[in-house]
Design an enzyme around this catalytic site. Structure first.
Site, mmCIF file in Angstrom:
data_model
loop_
_atom_site.group_PDB
_atom_site.id
_atom_site.type_symbol
_atom_site.label_atom_id
_atom_site.label_comp_id
_atom_site.label_asym_id
_atom_site.label_seq_id
_atom_site.Cartn_x
_atom_site.Cartn_y
_atom_site.Cartn_z
ATOM 1 N N HIS A 244 -58.934 9.815 -28.056
ATOM 2 C CA HIS A 244 -59.790 8.737 -28.576
ATOM 3 C C HIS A 244 -61.021 9.231 -29.350
ATOM 4 C CE1 HIS A 244 -57.645 6.044 -25.776
ATOM 5 N NE2 HIS A 244 -57.885 6.922 -24.821
HETATM 6 C C1 BDR Z 1 -62.602 5.706 -24.031
HETATM 7 O O1 BDR Z 1 -62.832 5.626 -22.629
HETATM 8 C C2 BDR Z 1 -63.007 6.904 -22.085
HETATM 9 O O2 BDR Z 1 -62.228 7.033 -20.942
HETATM 10 C C3 BDR Z 1 -62.684 7.899 -23.160
HETATM 11 O O3 BDR Z 1 -63.529 9.019 -23.074
HETATM 12 C C4 BDR Z 1 -62.910 7.128 -24.435
HETATM 13 O O4 BDR Z 1 -64.257 7.199 -24.849
HETATM 14 C C5 BDR Z 1 -61.200 5.246 -24.337
HETATM 15 O O5 BDR Z 1 -61.021 3.939 -23.919
#
Ligand code: BDR
Ligand code: CA
Length: 314
Positions: A244
């Site tokens: 992400h």
């Molecule tokens: C986001 O949530 C976190 O768990 C990850 O680091 C990312 O920023 C994805 O939904």
């Protein structure tokens, strides 16, 4: 050499946050990291502040200052994601406890002071976690808002739905009030939602290219990703986990990798069922203000090429 773009990274590391920070460190010709600010999110604040310093030390970037920020969302109890990131938030490799100091200044004050000091329009905010620190800074010092060049956030999901509830993506769900303040603030927002990040799976061949770099930071990153992707592989049978947070830094380096649309985004803050949902007016069916560029497509091979190239430079 072209002028470096000045950025503040606001983060809750998190293995994918670590990948984003490392992408920035590997791109020092283009990006000057003015500071790293930490927020409670994937794990509590004490751990995100620890993890950010571990990453700096791993990459031998102890010159970058780390500031701890909000330890809880503006109006709710903290929700964390150890089920994805492990007990420490950075499970995977065995890395030493950090020795570099945490700054004594609060992250919110660092953000305000930096934006007031740097030239108007010079600083970009890159947010990888819940938007609590940013919203608190906007509330405390609204004069900084028009000084921000751009806010590039990982958050939200529209066509893909949510990853922590059926409707909400984790970063927005944890502090929807903060996200609401940010999207209404007038700051130019670029949003990297799950619609993009779910196209970026850490497939075996991609992780192998990182392993082949052979340096200590690259090796640690591979071990982090191997831990991180376990959740998605076991739960969804997918070909790796979605990467992400590095989308935000990748956008600053190569915006042409992404395609999206300028549209209105509002955050649901009331409904119990859909709290934290990012309601995107993709089809412009309202005349509400177009307050964000929402990305939907990414050149996945180009993205991983960039990652491997820059990780090799650390
Ligand atoms: C986001 O949530 C976190 O768990 C990850 O680091 C990312 O920023 C994805 O939904
Ligand atoms: Ca994150």
């Amino acid at each position: 050499m072209a002028e470096q773009r000045k950025i503040i990274i606001d983060t809750d590391p998190g293995q994918d946050d670590a990948a984003a920070i490392m992408l920035a460190f590997g791109s020092h010709e283009e990006l000057e990291v003015l500071g790293i600010t930490t927020v409670a999110g994937n794990v509590p604040l004490s751990l995100t502040s620890r993890n950010a310093r571990i990453i700096c030390e791993l990459c031998e970037r102890t010159d970058v200052k780390v500031f701890a920020g909000a330890d809880r969302p503006i109006a709710r109890a903290l929700v964390t994601a150890e089920h994805v990131h492990g007990k420490t938030g950075l499970d995977g490799p065995t890395l030493p406890e950090p020795t570099m100091p945490l700054q004594t200044q609060h992250a919110v004050d660092f953000i305000i002071e930096t934006l007031r000091r740097e030239p108007d329009g010079a600083v970009t905010l890159c947010t990888l976690g819940p938007l609590t620190n940013i919203a608190l800074a906007f509330q405390k010092a609204p004069d900084i808002i028009p000084r921000i060049r751009e806010l590039v956030m990982m958050g939200g999901g529209f066509f893909e739905g949510g990853n922590i509830t059926p409707a909400a993506e984790f970063n927005i769900y944890v502090d929807p009030e903060a996200a609401d303040i940010v999207v209404r603030s007038g700051v130019p927002v670029v949003m990297m939602p799950l619609d993009v990040t779910h196209q970026l799976l850490t497939r075996k061949d991609r992780v192998k290219r990182m392993a082949d770099i052979g340096t200590a930071p690259a090796r640690a990153m591979v071990e982090m990703l191997e831990f991180f992707e376990r959740f998605d592989i076991e739960k969804y049978g997918s070909d790796g986990g979605p990467l992400h947070d590095p989308t935000t830094v990748a956008y600053l380096l190569k915006p042409e990798l992404f395609k999206g649309r300028n549209c209105n985004v509002e955050i649901e803050v009331k409904s119990e069922l859909t709290v934290g949902m990012t309601v995107v007016d993709w089809w412009h069916v309202t005349d509400r203000k177009r307050n964000a560029t929402v990305m939907r497509h990414v050149d996945a091979d180009g993205f991983f090429d960039l990652l491997v190239e820059r990780f090799a430079r650390i």
